[in-house]
Enzyme design. Structure first.
Site, short mmCIF file in Angstrom:
data_model
loop_
_atom_site.label_atom_id
_atom_site.label_comp_id
_atom_site.label_asym_id
_atom_site.label_seq_id
_atom_site.Cartn_x
_atom_site.Cartn_y
_atom_site.Cartn_z
N ASP A 96 0.85 -1.19 0.00
CA ASP A 96 0.00 0.00 0.00
C ASP A 96 0.89 1.24 0.00
OD1 ASP A 96 -1.99 -1.85 0.24
OD2 ASP A 96 -2.59 -1.27 2.27
N ASP A 105 -15.64 -3.89 0.03
CA ASP A 105 -15.20 -3.70 1.40
C ASP A 105 -16.42 -3.78 2.30
OD1 ASP A 105 -12.68 -3.29 0.32
OD2 ASP A 105 -12.94 -1.13 0.22
#
Length: 243
Positions: free
Chosen positions: A11, A131
């Site tokens: 990330d 998500d």
């Protein structure tokens, strides 16, 4: 049974590799140069690396040029790019620089018609990232609710989505273990491949996910446990193999 596919995660925030806690901005832990992180994972045998532009995901800029250089430099592995894929130009740019797959998150919920067009055009090169908090779908870096999980899955199944990346946002970056019940329930209602994300803390978690391969779990995205040294990628590969 077959092996569980492992996708170590990188990330990126402001050019640095980071990990967040439950996806919250401001909880970043800096892990250095993302290019070096990707290179280490590939050297350790990763066949896929999941690379996320968190700045783009949070609508606060992008790391396009850096990620393009990283993708172009990778040999012997495939890159799945995520974060800020919200229009055709961004998607095509990601594929043009060499990403093998893109993960569409927020835009899939906000613009399902466009997402359906991208799925029709690019097929397995497009994954839909969902998500989840409870049974609600979260968007915009997990800060907004965008409907019901099961309705969302049905909508994208109807347009031929071949792969979902399912993240339990309450577990991501927490080392609390994956939500196996959620993954089993998702696999029970969709014919698509499912990639798990969030919560992996030890090798037992990987073995537990491997047991779900027959029902539709294809792989798992791993982040914090690797960076924290809970296990090595080589150990994870051994745990992911068919017993």
């Amino acid at each position: 049974m077959g092996a569980l596919q492992l996708l170590p995660a990188v990330d990126v925030v402001q050019g640095r590799a980071v990990r967040l806690v439950q996806g919250e901005a401001g909880t970043e832990h800096d892990y250095g140069d993302p290019a070096q992180a990707v290179a280490r994972f590939v050297q350790a045998g990763a066949q896929w690396v999941h690379v996320v532009d968190l700045d783009a995901a949070f609508d606060r800029g992008s790391n396009d040029e850096l990620l393009a250089r990283i993708v172009a430099s990778v040999q012997g592995a495939k890159i799945e790019l995520s974060g800020g894929i919200r229009d055709t130009a961004a998607l095509e740019r990601a594929l043009d620089v060499g990403a093998s797959r893109v993960n569409i998150g927020t835009a899939a919920l906000e613009n399902p018609q466009w997402t359906a067009q991208m799925i029709e055009t690019y097929g397995s090169q497009v994954a839909v990232g969902i998500d989840v908090r409870g049974e609600d779908v979260a968007t915009h870096g997990w800060v907004h609710s965008a409907g019901n999980l099961w309705e969302t899955l049905a909508r994208f199944d109807d347009v031929g989505c071949q792969r979902y990346v399912i993240t339990d946002v309450t577990r991501d970056g927490t080392l609390m273990g994956p939500n196996l019940d959620l993954l089993e329930r998702v696999c029970a209602v969709t014919p698509a491949h499912v990639v798990a994300s969030g919560g992996v803390s030890n090798l037992a978690d990987i073995r537990a996910l491997r047991e779900l391969v027959p029902v539709g779990v294809e792989g798992v995205i791993m982040g914090k446990a690797l960076y924290a040294g809970a296990f090595t990628l080589e150990e994870a590969f051994a745990a992911a193999q068919d017993s």
